[in-house]
Design a protein around this motif. Structure first.
Motif, PDB file in Angstrom:
ATOM      1  N   SER A   1     -11.767  -5.227  34.814  1.00 38.75           N
ATOM      2  CA  SER A   1     -12.501  -4.949  33.578  1.00 38.75           C
ATOM      3  C   SER A   1     -13.075  -3.535  33.539  1.00 38.75           C
ATOM      4  CB  SER A   1     -13.622  -5.977  33.379  1.00 38.75           C
ATOM      5  OG  SER A   1     -14.564  -5.894  34.439  1.00 38.75           O
ATOM      6  N   VAL A   2     -13.210  -2.905  34.691  1.00 36.87           N
ATOM      7  CA  VAL A   2     -13.716  -1.534  34.773  1.00 36.87           C
ATOM      8  C   VAL A   2     -12.850  -0.774  35.754  1.00 36.87           C
ATOM      9  CG1 VAL A   2     -15.678  -0.073  35.375  1.00 36.87           C
ATOM     10  CG2 VAL A   2     -16.086  -2.297  34.340  1.00 36.87           C
TER      11      VAL A   2
ATOM     12  N   VAL B   1     -19.094  15.373  41.959  1.00 36.44           N
ATOM     13  CA  VAL B   1     -19.018  13.932  42.185  1.00 36.44           C
ATOM     14  C   VAL B   1     -17.552  13.530  42.094  1.00 36.44           C
ATOM     15  CG1 VAL B   1     -19.654  11.647  41.323  1.00 36.44           C
ATOM     16  CG2 VAL B   1     -21.314  13.520  41.214  1.00 36.44           C
ATOM     17  N   ILE B   2     -17.089  12.820  43.107  1.00 28.72           N
ATOM     18  CA  ILE B   2     -15.722  12.304  43.101  1.00 28.72           C
ATOM     19  C   ILE B   2     -15.794  10.785  43.132  1.00 28.72           C
ATOM     20  CG2 ILE B   2     -13.517  12.182  44.317  1.00 28.72           C
ATOM     21  CD1 ILE B   2     -14.159  14.942  45.479  1.00 28.72           C
ATOM     22  N   VAL B   3     -15.073  10.159  42.251  1.00 30.78           N
ATOM     23  CA  VAL B   3     -15.017   8.704  42.202  1.00 30.78           C
ATOM     24  C   VAL B   3     -13.603   8.290  42.587  1.00 30.78           C
ATOM     25  CG1 VAL B   3     -15.313   6.654  40.758  1.00 30.78           C
ATOM     26  CG2 VAL B   3     -16.751   8.671  40.364  1.00 30.78           C
ATOM     27  N   THR B   4     -13.503   7.442  43.608  1.00 31.61           N
ATOM     28  CA  THR B   4     -12.202   6.933  44.013  1.00 31.61           C
ATOM     29  C   THR B   4     -12.001   5.558  43.377  1.00 31.61           C
ATOM     30  OG1 THR B   4     -13.068   5.931  46.040  1.00 31.61           O
ATOM     31  CG2 THR B   4     -12.290   8.202  46.200  1.00 31.61           C
ATOM     32  N   TYR B   5     -11.088   4.796  43.902  1.00 32.09           N
ATOM     33  CA  TYR B   5     -10.815   3.477  43.343  1.00 32.09           C
ATOM     34  C   TYR B   5     -12.004   2.537  43.566  1.00 32.09           C
ATOM     35  CZ  TYR B   5      -9.818   2.228  48.173  1.00 32.09           C
ATOM     36  OH  TYR B   5      -9.923   2.038  49.530  1.00 32.09           O
ATOM     37  N   ILE B   6     -12.057   1.479  42.790  1.00 31.16           N
ATOM     38  CA  ILE B   6     -13.126   0.488  42.917  1.00 31.16           C
ATOM     39  C   ILE B   6     -12.692  -0.567  43.923  1.00 31.16           C
ATOM     40  CG2 ILE B   6     -14.436  -1.319  41.731  1.00 31.16           C
ATOM     41  CD1 ILE B   6     -14.240   0.423  39.200  1.00 31.16           C
ATOM     42  N   PHE B   7     -13.531  -0.773  44.924  1.00 30.28           N
ATOM     43  CA  PHE B   7     -13.259  -1.759  45.973  1.00 30.28           C
ATOM     44  C   PHE B   7     -14.024  -3.033  45.647  1.00 30.28           C
ATOM     45  CE2 PHE B   7     -14.273  -3.813  50.017  1.00 30.28           C
ATOM     46  CZ  PHE B   7     -13.029  -3.858  50.624  1.00 30.28           C
ATOM     47  N   ALA B   8     -13.328  -4.122  45.530  1.00 33.30           N
ATOM     48  CA  ALA B   8     -13.980  -5.405  45.255  1.00 33.30           C
ATOM     49  C   ALA B   8     -14.518  -5.969  46.571  1.00 33.30           C
ATOM     50  CB  ALA B   8     -12.989  -6.375  44.624  1.00 33.30           C
TER      51      ALA B   8
ATOM     52  N   GLU C   1     -12.182   5.171  34.014  1.00 35.11           N
ATOM     53  CA  GLU C   1     -13.024   4.924  32.837  1.00 35.11           C
ATOM     54  C   GLU C   1     -14.471   5.331  33.107  1.00 35.11           C
ATOM     55  OE1 GLU C   1     -10.820   1.153  30.696  1.00 35.11           O
ATOM     56  OE2 GLU C   1     -12.104   0.762  32.426  1.00 35.11           O
ATOM     57  N   LEU C   2     -14.959   5.053  34.312  1.00 35.72           N
ATOM     58  CA  LEU C   2     -16.320   5.463  34.672  1.00 35.72           C
ATOM     59  C   LEU C   2     -16.463   6.977  34.605  1.00 35.72           C
ATOM     60  CD1 LEU C   2     -17.100   3.145  37.714  1.00 35.72           C
ATOM     61  CD2 LEU C   2     -18.108   3.033  35.434  1.00 35.72           C
ATOM     62  N   VAL C   3     -15.469   7.679  35.121  1.00 33.27           N
ATOM     63  CA  VAL C   3     -15.500   9.146  35.103  1.00 33.27           C
ATOM     64  C   VAL C   3     -15.470   9.652  33.663  1.00 33.27           C
ATOM     65  CG1 VAL C   3     -14.173  11.216  35.696  1.00 33.27           C
ATOM     66  CG2 VAL C   3     -14.555   9.428  37.408  1.00 33.27           C
ATOM     67  N   ALA C   4     -14.611   9.065  32.855  1.00 33.89           N
ATOM     68  CA  ALA C   4     -14.503   9.491  31.458  1.00 33.89           C
ATOM     69  C   ALA C   4     -15.809   9.263  30.684  1.00 33.89           C
ATOM     70  CB  ALA C   4     -13.350   8.754  30.781  1.00 33.89           C
ATOM     71  N   ALA C   5     -16.544   8.222  31.029  1.00 29.33           N
ATOM     72  CA  ALA C   5     -17.782   7.898  30.331  1.00 29.33           C
ATOM     73  C   ALA C   5     -18.995   8.668  30.850  1.00 29.33           C
ATOM     74  CB  ALA C   5     -18.062   6.397  30.436  1.00 29.33           C
ATOM     75  N   SER C   6     -18.845   9.342  31.978  1.00 27.61           N
ATOM     76  CA  SER C   6     -19.975  10.044  32.578  1.00 27.61           C
ATOM     77  C   SER C   6     -20.254  11.382  31.890  1.00 27.61           C
ATOM     78  CB  SER C   6     -19.695  10.309  34.062  1.00 27.61           C
ATOM     79  OG  SER C   6     -20.700  11.133  34.605  1.00 27.61           O
ATOM     80  N   PRO C   7     -21.538  11.704  31.702  1.00 31.32           N
ATOM     81  CA  PRO C   7     -21.879  13.013  31.148  1.00 31.32           C
ATOM     82  C   PRO C   7     -21.936  14.113  32.224  1.00 31.32           C
ATOM     83  CG  PRO C   7     -23.869  11.728  31.422  1.00 31.32           C
ATOM     84  CD  PRO C   7     -22.711  10.834  31.821  1.00 31.32           C
TER      85      PRO C   7
END
Length: 101
Positions: A17-18, A2-9, A22-28
């Motif tokens: 705020s997120v 799973v690759i997470v890129t930047y958050i697009f508003a 941080e999402l990657v760090a919090a994922s198990p």
């Protein structure tokens, strides 16, 4: 993977705020990573996907470009490999002859 890129508003302004890191760090998930740039993401995928893999891009904004860039990179890689396997060893200034003359 799973690759997470930047958050697009998409609808709201990004209030910061997120973050995707941080999402990657919090994922198990055992194989999750953060790659912020679209070009960097497609380059990473081009080096790691294998025959039979399925790549799905999901997101908003210009995230679709990851798939387009990945396809272009893989086509280029395939063309280079095909050229290297063609068996042609013609050197500059040397003519090759066909089997029939």
């Amino acid at each position: 993977m799973v690759i997470v890129t930047y958050i697009f508003a998409a609808r709201e302004a990004n209030d910061g705020s997120v973050s995707s890191a941080e999402l990657v760090a919090a994922s198990p998930h055992a194989s999750i990573r953060h790659i912020s740039g679209l070009r960097d993401c497609s380059a990473y995928l081009a080096e790691h996907v294998q025959a039979g893999d399925v790549v799905i891009t999901l997101g908003a904004g210009d995230g679709y470009q990851i798939g387009e860039m990945l396809l272009a990179r893989l086509q280029e890689k395939c063309a280079e490999q095909s050229a290297g396997k063609s068996g042609s060893t013609v050197k500059p200034g040397v003519q090759s002859k066909s089997a029939d003359g």
